[in-house]
Design a protein around this motif. Structure first.
Motif, PDB file in Angstrom:
ATOM      1  N   UNK A 153     -16.255 -13.970  28.391  1.00  0.00           N
ATOM      2  CA  UNK A 153     -16.985 -12.884  27.743  1.00  0.00           C
ATOM      3  C   UNK A 153     -17.582 -13.365  26.423  1.00  0.00           C
ATOM      4  N   UNK A 154     -18.627 -12.684  25.983  1.00  0.00           N
ATOM      5  CA  UNK A 154     -19.260 -13.036  24.709  1.00  0.00           C
ATOM      6  C   UNK A 154     -18.337 -12.708  23.534  1.00  0.00           C
ATOM      7  N   UNK A 155     -17.781 -11.506  23.548  1.00  0.00           N
ATOM      8  CA  UNK A 155     -16.864 -11.060  22.502  1.00  0.00           C
ATOM      9  C   UNK A 155     -15.696 -10.315  23.146  1.00  0.00           C
ATOM     10  N   UNK A 156     -14.547 -10.257  22.465  1.00  0.00           N
ATOM     11  CA  UNK A 156     -13.404  -9.567  23.053  1.00  0.00           C
ATOM     12  C   UNK A 156     -13.578  -8.051  23.068  1.00  0.00           C
ATOM     13  N   UNK A 157     -12.939  -7.389  24.008  1.00  0.00           N
ATOM     14  CA  UNK A 157     -12.899  -5.929  23.974  1.00  0.00           C
ATOM     15  C   UNK A 157     -11.983  -5.469  22.842  1.00  0.00           C
ATOM     16  N   UNK A 158     -11.894  -4.164  22.575  1.00  0.00           N
ATOM     17  CA  UNK A 158     -11.014  -3.687  21.508  1.00  0.00           C
ATOM     18  C   UNK A 158      -9.559  -4.127  21.725  1.00  0.00           C
TER      19      UNK A 158
END
Length: 335
Positions: A153-158
């Motif tokens: 993923x590009x950035x982590x989820x919350x």
């Protein structure tokens, strides 16, 4: 059934995507949605021009021909069983249940009632993965000596989501474990995993890792390396490489691949990378719900069975255990 009436439980991020796809799926004449937040369900229904039910009980009583479950994981078992008991086919987002132990009673109930249930592993309807399965089955690659699967993923989820996701292998890599089994027809018998946390310390604080690697041994001795990360700034990177004795085939190598060449003068890939899983697999998600509509009519396709989904989850469980213990873990077959 030329004009199906389908029901959708859950209109969060994935649920809304499914709703948008369902209202444009050929042969679906009516869609009714429901959510624990009834106002949200009504807002989605108003936006898409479909119907809303006040709760899932009313949804199941609305005369639907099939049920799509896109709620939180904790609600999956009860809704799958409710759909089966109502006598309608069910398509449920992965996983079947929060863990394998909770999944087994669901499998038993579905089998006992003769229910029709499929689990949402959308990569089975991605054109690249379908071609990889076809090429392997046709013998065009020869025998496989190595498999490499990537989900980044590009950035982590919350962090609040990561605290309940079950871990990176269960959340992300379970898709890779599923397609490896699906394409090769082999079982993973052992997993050795490692992970790291070089990003937000809060991810480690909730017991997860932001990057991980698993070496899987298949039952014929083939090796598969599965890697995942929450911090792939270059784009949403999902690939599968099949290396065979005759040829090598790579899924996900197109103009929007999330990588760049270091070789002078090489400009491929030239397109912008995908940024989310929904964007990367937009066509696959549309094809998946269309396949479910066909299933409701009695036409079988490549939709993932509950047994296959739980088998992939067993591999993910073994990877998480190896990550925690630092030793290889055997993958026990389903009872």
């Amino acid at each position: 059934m030329s004009d199906l009436h389908l029901g959708l439980a859950g209109v969060g991020r994935i649920g809304v995507m499914h709703a948008r796809n369902l209202v444009t799926t050929p042969g679906v004449g009516r869609l009714t949605v429901a959510d624990v937040d009834a106002d949200r369900a009504r807002a989605v229904a108003d936006e898409l021009g479909c119907d809303a039910a006040p709760d899932t009980a009313a949804l199941l009583a609305a005369g639907i021909d099939g049920l799509v479950v896109a709620t939180g994981t904790a609600q999956h078992p009860e809704l799958v069983l409710a759909g089966v008991d109502a006598g309608v086919p069910v398509l449920c987002e992965k996983p079947v249940a929060p863990d394998v132990a909770l999944s087994l009673p669901v499998l038993e109930h579905v089998a006992a009632r003769g229910g029709v249930v499929r689990i949402g592993h959308q990569r089975r309807y991605d054109a690249g993965y379908l071609e990889a399965k076809r090429a392997h089955a046709a013998g065009e690659l020869g025998w496989l000596h190595s498999i490499r699967a990537v989900t980044c993923d590009v950035t982590p989820p919350p962090v609040a989501f990561l605290a309940t996701s079950g871990g990176l292998f269960r959340d992300c890599s379970v898709h890779d474990f599923d397609v490896i089994r699906w394409i090769t027809g082999r079982e993973v018998v052992e997993v050795s995993a490692r992970g790291s946390n070089n990003g937000d310390p809060a991810i480690g604080a909730v017991g997860d890792v932001d990057s991980a690697l698993a070496v899987c041994t298949l039952d014929d001795g083939t090796l598969a390396v599965v890697s995942a990360s929450r911090y792939n700034g270059g784009g949403h990177d999902v690939r599968l490489e099949l290396q065979g004795s005759l040829a090598t085939l790579l899924v996900g190598l197109d103009e929007r691949a999330a990588l760049r060449s270091a070789e002078p003068g090489v400009t491929f890939p030239a397109g912008p990378p995908h940024l989310t899983f929904a964007e990367r697999f937009a066509d696959a998600y549309r094809a998946e719900v269309a396949a479910f509509a066909d299933l409701v009519r009695g036409v079988e396709g490549e939709l993932c069975t509950p047994e296959d989904a739980v088998a992939a989850s067993r591999v993910a469980d073994a990877a998480q255990e190896s990550l925690a213990t630092g030793v290889p873990v055997r993958v026990e077959p389903l009872p």
